[in-house]
Design an enzyme around this catalytic site. Structure first.
Site, mmCIF file in Angstrom:
data_model
loop_
_atom_site.group_PDB
_atom_site.id
_atom_site.type_symbol
_atom_site.label_atom_id
_atom_site.label_comp_id
_atom_site.label_asym_id
_atom_site.label_seq_id
_atom_site.Cartn_x
_atom_site.Cartn_y
_atom_site.Cartn_z
ATOM 1 N N LYS A 284 40.515 13.569 -32.381
ATOM 2 C CA LYS A 284 39.910 13.170 -33.655
ATOM 3 C C LYS A 284 40.681 12.370 -34.433
ATOM 4 C CE LYS A 284 36.910 17.076 -34.945
ATOM 5 N NZ LYS A 284 36.821 18.249 -35.875
ATOM 6 N N GLU A 370 26.561 31.657 -37.476
ATOM 7 C CA GLU A 370 25.928 32.082 -38.677
ATOM 8 C C GLU A 370 25.391 33.551 -38.680
ATOM 9 O OE1 GLU A 370 25.872 27.581 -39.057
ATOM 10 O OE2 GLU A 370 25.305 29.017 -37.743
ATOM 11 N N ARG A 398 19.735 29.756 -40.686
ATOM 12 C CA ARG A 398 20.166 30.254 -39.339
ATOM 13 C C ARG A 398 20.174 31.720 -39.060
ATOM 14 N NH1 ARG A 398 23.670 25.896 -36.354
ATOM 15 N NH2 ARG A 398 22.065 25.548 -35.077
#
Length: 621
Positions: A284, A370, A398
């Site tokens: 990243k 979740e 979700r």
């Protein structure tokens, strides 16, 4: 203003993937360098997601170079990393408008480009959608290829593993690229692994491998011995056993910043049959040292000067609601050792950094899962702990089944601290917290609270924690009105609102922080202004007493009007035969686009001027 493309001569020749594919392979390394620099200069001028895109430059170029997009399907997961994809697919001159009102969408968006085959924003959907496309591609019989790109963080979600399991079962032709930029699956990334990947993706290796299986198919004991030997040898050089067990042919890991290796490996894999998984290692923030050192800090950035190697320091101001929650959580943890904090991979965004440092043994980041977060909380509650689930409004969608079945049905004392309720702004339709009141108020045993300011938020969190049943406190992104927050915590009486201004004729019932935008209308119209505080249980006695002395009602909320808090008021008045005119103000029946929070509230008529104008127009109609 867009960046001057004349300073990027190779990128200027690749405005679309068709143009990109016309370039000789030897020019791709320079093109990647220019694309990375163009992304740096563009995002630093406009703000936006940053570190993830820097890490996928070579992968994006290689995929569009090898695959015949948009005929071949390229499916991105989440989309934080898709800025280079947008730049290479005809949107280069508009990249400066990303995440702005009427600008480019912050994530891949089907209505924006034929190259965006799946609108995304929430993670871990790419493999499942790509599998559906792969099944359809086989039915078409046109030779269409399908590729899904998923990160090591997103693959932690159950949806990703469900899709991997199904893909291995139906055995359709597709490629999953695992973009691994954090996990220590293997450190052997470099020339050796690139060489192995080339060999393992080539025709000779796959022919021998498949041919050997056919030869040994009639000899079960020998076949099993050969399979075990192959897995043992392969396990010594690549960590692919897990994916092989799912039915995928695993290749890698390879250096995701080696454009030559990527192109050659993808070319080899393009025509392989069955489900394939290419594991690449990336970094990243690649190419910009500050982002490499701090990928979290540079995940999403404001405007900044890239030559200064530092993001602008934010000026101290009013604390955000996330910070109010984080401080309350630490204070509550100090007072009650049963408290456990849970987050599905949103430690920084939800304000849990301080808590995770002070109480590491009571802090759980369950990754992007979740559903598991909520059921995990249920298990803790059953065992006498006091779990607090910190979750964004749009992410709680979700885990709706788990909230109903595993928490509410069993009346377990789980507190949901719902961040990013209402309009979040630049992240757009996928992240607007537009529905939580609507889907929570239908669930039995739930307490649903809407604080109007920072202190109310703190006291409601304490109230929900102490009420010994499922409870939710929803609060918006950003800061409040700057009211002083009381250190002392006091539980509110469940289901009791408060009148802030006595007026005549008209009663304005506010749910949440839009109370402050409603004050001007209340003053101008000499209306009664009520901070309702609770959606469920609602202060029915207060509403009915107002119905006896007022002839009009207005409800205000930053949630969908349909099924929201205003609907609860309507239902109460109809049930009790109080036939009063009611104007429900809130979010309309559509997905709300991106822009600043101020721009969108003004556009929807939910700022101070808009609320007054809407009420006056309604009264005059």
């Amino acid at each position: 203003m867009s960046v001057d493309i004349s300073k990027f001569p190779n990128l200027a020749l690749a405005d679309t993937p068709v143009e990109l594919r016309s370039l000789p392979k030897e020019r791709l390394p320079v093109l990647c360098n220019e694309l990375r620099e163009y992304l740096l200069r563009s995002v630093s001028r406009s703000s936006g997601h940053f570190a993830s895109g820097l890490g996928t430059v070579e992968l994006t170029v290689a995929l569009h170079y090898v695959y015949n997009t948009p005929f071949d399907r390229l499916v991105w997961d989440v989309g934080h990393q898709a800025y280079p994809h947008k730049i290479l697919t005809g949107r280069r001159e508009r990249i400066h408008s990303i995440r702005k009102k009427d600008g480019l969408h912050p994530f891949p968006w089907r209505g924006e480009s034929e190259y965006d085959v799946l609108s995304v924003g929430h993670s871990s959907t790419s493999i499942g959608a790509a599998l559906g496309m792969a099944v359809a591609a086989e039915s078409e019989g046109l030779g269409r290829k399908v590729v899904a790109v998923i990160g090591d963080g997103a693959i932690t979600a159950g949806m990703a593993f469900e899709a991997l399991n199904h893909a291995g079962d139906v055995h359709k032709d597709m490629l999953v690229v695992l973009n691994d930029n954090e996990m220590s699956i293997s450190e052997n990334v470099g020339a050796l692994n690139n060489h192995l990947a080339r060999i393992m993706s080539g025709k000779l290796y796959t022919t021998i491998r498949e041919g050997g299986k056919k030869v040994l198919s009639g000899l079960p004991p020998v076949k099993e011995l050969a399979r075990r030997a192959e897995e043992h040898l392969k396990g010594m050089v690549v960590p692919g056993t897990l994916f092989e067990e799912f039915g995928f042919n695993y290749i890698g890991p390879i250096d995701g910043h080696d454009i030559d290796a990527l192109v050659e490996t993808l070319r080899n894999m393009r025509n392989l049959k069955g489900p394939q998984l290419l594991h690449i290692k990336t970094k990243k923030g690649k190419g910009y040292e500050p982002a490499e050192k701090d990928p979290i800090g540079y995940h999403a950035v404001p405007k900044f000067n890239p030559d200064e190697w530092a993001l602008p320091k934010s000026t101290p101001g009013k604390p955000s609601f996330s910070a109010i929650f984080g401080q309350w959580l630490c204070d509550m943890a100090a007072a009650d050792e049963r408290l456990v904090g849970i987050t599905p991979a949103m430690r920084e965004g939800s304000g849990l950094v301080k808590f995770s440092q002070q109480y590491p043994n009571r802090y759980f980041d369950v990754a992007i899962a979740e559903q598991h977060a909520v059921t995990f909380a249920a298990g803790l509650a059953i065992s006498g702990q006091k779990p607090v689930v910190a979750i964004y409004s749009s992410f709680l969608q979700r885990a709706y089944d788990q909230l109903i079945h595993d928490v509410a049905l069993q009346e377990l004392p789980v507190l949901f601290a719902i961040d990013r309720a209402g309009l979040v702004g630049a992240d757009g339709p996928t992240h607007q917290g537009a529905f939580d009141i609507s889907f929570l108020r239908t669930v039995p045993n739930m307490v649903v609270m809407t604080p109007s300011d920072e202190n109310e938020c703190r006291q409601m969190l304490y109230t929900g924690y102490q009420c010994n049943q499922p409870a939710a406190v929803r609060y918006p992104r950003g800061s409040g009105c700057g009211i002083e927050v009381q250190t002392e915590m006091q539980a509110l009486t469940l289901g009791k609102g408060r009148i802030l201004r006595d007026g005549k004729g008209l009663a304005i019932l506010a749910f949440g922080t839009l109370l402050h935008q409603a004050k001007a209308a209340a003053e101008a119209l000499d209306a009664t202004l009520v901070d309702m505080r609770f959606v469920k249980p609602m202060d029915e006695a207060l509403v009915l007493s107002l119905a006896a002395s007022h002839h009009e009602f207005v409800t205000i909320e930053d949630n969908a009007i349909m099924g929201g808090a205003g609907s609860a008021v309507n239902e109460l008045l109809m049930r009790t035969r109080q036939c009063k005119p009611v104007l429900n103000l809130g979010l309309p029946d559509r997905f709300i686009e991106q822009g600043t929070q101020e721009e969108i509230y003004a556009m929807l008529g939910l700022d101070s001027a808009g609320i007054l104008a809407s009420i006056q127009a309604w009264q005059q109609a």
